[in-house]
Design a protein around this motif. Structure first.
Motif, PDB file in Angstrom:
ATOM      1  N   ARG A 124       0.863  -1.183   0.000  1.00 40.54           N
ATOM      2  CA  ARG A 124       0.000   0.000   0.000  1.00 40.54           C
ATOM      3  C   ARG A 124       0.897   1.230   0.000  1.00 40.54           C
ATOM      4  NH1 ARG A 124      -3.139  -3.543   3.135  1.00 40.54           N
ATOM      5  NH2 ARG A 124      -5.362  -3.526   2.638  1.00 40.54           N
ATOM      6  N   LEU A 125       0.525   2.247  -0.756  1.00 40.36           N
ATOM      7  CA  LEU A 125       1.363   3.434  -0.919  1.00 40.36           C
ATOM      8  C   LEU A 125       0.737   4.650  -0.247  1.00 40.36           C
ATOM      9  CD1 LEU A 125       2.356   3.009  -4.682  1.00 40.36           C
ATOM     10  CD2 LEU A 125       3.783   2.577  -2.687  1.00 40.36           C
ATOM     11  N   LEU A 126       1.566   5.370   0.485  1.00 37.51           N
ATOM     12  CA  LEU A 126       1.182   6.654   1.080  1.00 37.51           C
ATOM     13  C   LEU A 126       2.059   7.719   0.456  1.00 37.51           C
ATOM     14  CD1 LEU A 126      -0.222   8.433   3.274  1.00 37.51           C
ATOM     15  CD2 LEU A 126       1.669   7.809   4.794  1.00 37.51           C
ATOM     16  N   ASP A 127       1.445   8.732  -0.140  1.00 34.62           N
ATOM     17  CA  ASP A 127       2.205   9.789  -0.818  1.00 34.62           C
ATOM     18  C   ASP A 127       2.572  10.902   0.165  1.00 34.62           C
ATOM     19  OD1 ASP A 127       3.468  10.830  -3.033  1.00 34.62           O
ATOM     20  OD2 ASP A 127       1.744  12.028  -3.640  1.00 34.62           O
ATOM     21  N   LYS A 128       2.964  10.489   1.376  1.00 36.43           N
ATOM     22  CA  LYS A 128       3.466  11.394   2.404  1.00 36.43           C
ATOM     23  C   LYS A 128       4.601  10.682   3.122  1.00 36.43           C
ATOM     24  CE  LYS A 128      -1.006  13.639   3.385  1.00 36.43           C
ATOM     25  NZ  LYS A 128      -2.011  13.903   4.431  1.00 36.43           N
ATOM     26  N   GLY A 129       5.360  11.433   3.922  1.00 34.53           N
ATOM     27  CA  GLY A 129       6.486  10.853   4.620  1.00 34.53           C
ATOM     28  C   GLY A 129       6.074   9.990   5.806  1.00 34.53           C
ATOM     29  N   TYR A 130       7.082   9.404   6.448  1.00 35.76           N
ATOM     30  CA  TYR A 130       6.833   8.452   7.528  1.00 35.76           C
ATOM     31  C   TYR A 130       6.181   9.110   8.740  1.00 35.76           C
ATOM     32  CZ  TYR A 130       7.655   4.687  10.849  1.00 35.76           C
ATOM     33  OH  TYR A 130       7.474   3.700  11.775  1.00 35.76           O
ATOM     34  N   ARG A 131       6.328  10.424   8.908  1.00 38.78           N
ATOM     35  CA  ARG A 131       5.677  11.106  10.038  1.00 38.78           C
ATOM     36  C   ARG A 131       4.169  10.890  10.019  1.00 38.78           C
ATOM     37  NH1 ARG A 131       9.049  14.692  12.675  1.00 38.78           N
ATOM     38  NH2 ARG A 131      10.984  15.197  11.565  1.00 38.78           N
ATOM     39  N   ASP A 132       3.593  10.709   8.838  1.00 41.37           N
ATOM     40  CA  ASP A 132       2.138  10.538   8.706  1.00 41.37           C
ATOM     41  C   ASP A 132       1.725   9.074   8.645  1.00 41.37           C
ATOM     42  OD1 ASP A 132       1.173  13.379   8.348  1.00 41.37           O
ATOM     43  OD2 ASP A 132       2.651  13.302   6.749  1.00 41.37           O
ATOM     44  N   PHE A 133       2.685   8.167   8.765  1.00 43.04           N
ATOM     45  CA  PHE A 133       2.370   6.758   8.527  1.00 43.04           C
ATOM     46  C   PHE A 133       1.447   6.169   9.583  1.00 43.04           C
ATOM     47  CE2 PHE A 133       3.491   2.294   9.474  1.00 43.04           C
ATOM     48  CZ  PHE A 133       2.921   1.718   8.348  1.00 43.04           C
ATOM     49  N   ASP A 134       1.748   6.382  10.870  1.00 45.05           N
ATOM     50  CA  ASP A 134       0.964   5.736  11.922  1.00 45.05           C
ATOM     51  C   ASP A 134      -0.508   6.109  11.843  1.00 45.05           C
ATOM     52  OD1 ASP A 134       2.953   4.220  12.963  1.00 45.05           O
ATOM     53  OD2 ASP A 134       3.278   5.414  14.768  1.00 45.05           O
ATOM     54  N   ALA A 135      -0.785   7.395  11.659  1.00 45.80           N
ATOM     55  CA  ALA A 135      -2.180   7.834  11.600  1.00 45.80           C
ATOM     56  C   ALA A 135      -2.881   7.215  10.395  1.00 45.80           C
ATOM     57  CB  ALA A 135      -2.245   9.358  11.532  1.00 45.80           C
ATOM     58  N   TRP A 136      -2.174   7.162   9.258  1.00 43.86           N
ATOM     59  CA  TRP A 136      -2.750   6.572   8.038  1.00 43.86           C
ATOM     60  C   TRP A 136      -2.980   5.074   8.216  1.00 43.86           C
ATOM     61  CZ3 TRP A 136       0.239   3.389   4.499  1.00 43.86           C
ATOM     62  CH2 TRP A 136      -0.423   3.076   3.311  1.00 43.86           C
ATOM     63  N   ALA A 137      -1.985   4.380   8.756  1.00 44.66           N
ATOM     64  CA  ALA A 137      -2.114   2.936   8.960  1.00 44.66           C
ATOM     65  C   ALA A 137      -3.222   2.620   9.950  1.00 44.66           C
ATOM     66  CB  ALA A 137      -0.783   2.360   9.435  1.00 44.66           C
ATOM     67  N   GLU A 138      -3.388   3.502  10.930  1.00 46.17           N
ATOM     68  CA  GLU A 138      -4.418   3.272  11.932  1.00 46.17           C
ATOM     69  C   GLU A 138      -5.810   3.301  11.305  1.00 46.17           C
ATOM     70  OE1 GLU A 138      -5.982   5.323  16.091  1.00 46.17           O
ATOM     71  OE2 GLU A 138      -3.996   5.807  15.291  1.00 46.17           O
TER      72      GLU A 138
END
Length: 611
Positions: free
Chosen positions: A199-213
């Motif tokens: 799965r791809l997130l077009d933002k950096g890792y700082r936003d990963f946890d909230a997106w994955a949640e």
């Protein structure tokens, strides 16, 4: 999520599938890499991140799918354990793929990474070997960089140098790393490898946890409706971001309390030292004193004369303190640690250790692991099928599961474990040993991000004293109450808090910092006592309310989860099942809001206290 860029990729995986003798490791992976993009590849240990890099590099061939590379594109893969054997010098390794006209780039990169050109790779330390490998990667001037755990064995200074190099790199980057702060600083996108797909997130890792949640919560809701038996193990196997965030709330709060206590104690000690003699405060503190160092000095003789490692060093370590030690490779971190433990003698000065210290020590080289032992035998040195863990009897299989070892691995020889697995085993042994002083020397090497979170949880529950040597900035921020850093010529500085707090307090900031940061970090003049600001009455009352609401909601959530786990509920009372599921969603959403509000108020209170 932002829309993906329409710039053509320089390299990509399209529908890649791979099986390794059993179930598919990849069920159809699509992963484009675009110029200027820095993609963090994340996923659980064993998900196949390194294998995916090998496929992109051409070292492994996929069963199905396409590996696309634009014509003329050069890809450089830096593996987790680079093989430097067969090369007489660092120069020979760094220049191996270059023509005569480009050899100068190898020399320039070795200079940039502070590596002697004639260094024998066989005699290089772990940090030097990593710098040699990085020099080769950059000297080849590739269009695509594939970096597998590039920060392993690097000190903080070298990690920050690598961050700067990657930010200025014009090509595409795919990076796997357990260093969360490093990923936050360099990544512009995230590729989450999970259950055989990306799965791809077009933002950096700082936003990963909230997106994955958000993804996990949607999947959990669907799972609750379809299956009725939602277990904690299933949430962990999914990845556990939501559970981790809720655990982090208590951990953050506990750490803030401990840091505040240590700051207050240092102020009290300073005031006492300015007045009466030191012995005046010793008696009531003696039962809580773990280590007291006074005027320690230690130097080593070199060809150019004495090299001071510790000079006029003073430190008091009280029960429950969590002290981190960070600094450049060769600065003397391990020497300082051994001095504080009484393992080596100082040239001068005095050291006092508490009586009845029970020490658990995880050394950097994991030398105490016997490669011929099985995991079972390593965990139960006196035999049997149970192990005592902080005074409680645990079955060896259950305890091993806490460290992500399956029951089928318990009879496996230690010598067959990967680097990360050996580290997890060493941690399991160290944390099980009865101790009131835990010493960890580089515990995060080779650990994946999920295991790091698990380790932070375990350390949050540890009720003894901790001494920690680490280069992992995010880990230090999440664990320690104060930090010791070398200032040159054997001088060490103690600052309250974690690494981020040190950056704000250090007296000699790096030249790359902004003027505002440099001003903030300038050497403070002696502070006079002053009244501390507090939250407003309204904010304090709301904070008190939240501290009652959160536990109440957590209890209600646990109760509903237990009811929904009843396999008979859906068939016997489908309406009641739906009602409980809807209420559970509402409670979780409310709790998330409470937790966010609580964090904001805590941060506001901390800013007022330190402002």
């Amino acid at each position: 999520m932002a829309q993906p860029s329409r710039i053509p990729p320089v390299a990509a995986l399209r529908g890649v599938r791979l099986s390794l003798g059993g179930d598919p490791l990849f069920a159809g992976v699509d992963l484009p890499l675009q110029p200027g993009q820095r993609v963090a590849l994340v996923g659980r240990n064993g998900a196949g991140k390194s294998t995916l890099m090998r496929i992109l590099s051409g070292a492994v061939e996929a069963d199905e799918g396409e590996v696309f590379r634009q014509p003329g594109v050069a890809i450089r893969w830096l593996p987790q354990e680079p093989d430097l054997s067969g090369f007489a010098t660092a120069h020979a390794y760094a220049a191996q793929s270059l023509d005569e006209a480009s050899i100068y780039r190898a020399d320039a990169e070795l200079d940039a990474w502070d590596v002697p050109h004639d260094l024998d790779p066989a005699k290089a330390s772990g940090g030097q070997a990593r710098r040699i490998a990085l020099a080769r990667a950059f000297a080849e001037d590739p269009d695509v960089l594939l970096l597998d755990e590039p920060t392993n064995h690097l000190d903080v200074e070298a990690i920050e140098q690598l961050e700067a190099r990657l930010k200025s790199f014009r090509g595409a980057i795919l990076v796997v790393s357990h260093d969360r702060r490093f990923l936050e600083n360099v990544s512009t996108a995230v590729a989450w490898l999970r259950q055989g797909v990306v799965r791809l997130l077009d933002k950096g890792y700082r936003d990963f946890d909230a997106w994955a949640e958000t993804i996990e919560e949607a999947e959990e809701r669907n799972l609750e409706k379809l299956e009725t038996q939602l277990k904690a193990e299933e949430r962990w196997m999914a990845r556990g971001v939501t559970a981790r965030r809720r655990r982090n709330m208590g951990r953050v709060r506990k750490l803030q309390d401990m840091r505040a206590e240590r700051r207050a104690r240092k102020v009290a000690l300073s005031d006492a030292a300015a007045g009466a003699s030191l012995s005046a405060g010793d008696a009531p503190q003696s039962s809580r004193l773990v280590i007291e160092a006074k005027g320690l000095n230690k130097s080593f003789e070199t060809a150019s004369g004495p090299l001071p490692i510790v000079k006029d060093f003073n430190l008091r370590v009280m029960r429950g303190d969590r002290i981190g030690i960070v600094g450049a490779n060769g600065a003397g971190k391990t020497t300082l640690l051994r001095l504080l433990l009484g393992l080596i003698e100082p040239d001068s000065g005095s050291l006092r250790l508490a009586q009845n210290l029970e020490l658990a020590f995880l050394d950097q080289m994991r030398a105490r692991l016997d490669p011929n032992q099985t995991l079972w035998d390593a965990l139960t040195p006196i035999g049997g099928d149970h192990i005592m863990v902080r005074g409680q009897s645990r079955h060896v299989a259950a305890y091993a599961k806490d460290f992500l070892f399956g029951s089928s691995q318990l009879r496996q020889p230690v010598g067959r474990l990967s680097g990360g697995e050996r580290n997890r085993l060493a941690l399991a042994i160290a944390l099980a040993r009865p101790s009131n002083l835990l010493v960890l020397d580089e515990p995060t090497n080779d650990l994946d991000i999920e295991t790091l979170d698990l380790l932070e949880d375990m350390l949050a529950e540890y009720d003894g004293t901790l001494l920690l040597v680490s280069h992992d900035r995010a880990f230090l921020d999440g664990v320690v109450t104060s930090l010791l850093t070398p200032q040159g010529q054997g001088r060490w500085l103690e600052t309250a808090g974690g690494y981020a707090d040190y950056l704000a307090q250090r007296p000699d900031p790096a030249p790359s910092q902004t003027a505002a940061a440099a001003s903030k970090a300038a050497t403070p003049s002696p502070a006079r006592p002053r009244a501390q600001a507090k939250l407003s009455y309204k904010d304090q009352r709301r904070l008190d309310e939240l501290e009652k609401l959160m536990p109440a909601h957590q209890a209600d959530i646990a109760r509903l989860e237990a009811e929904l786990a009843d396999p008979q509920l859906f068939s016997s009372d489908p309406k009641g099942f739906e009602t409980r599921a809807a209420k559970l969603d509402a409670l979780r959403e409310a709790l998330d809001g409470f937790e966010t509000e609580w964090l904001e108020l805590e941060e506001r209170r901390d800013a007022l206290t330190q402002g």
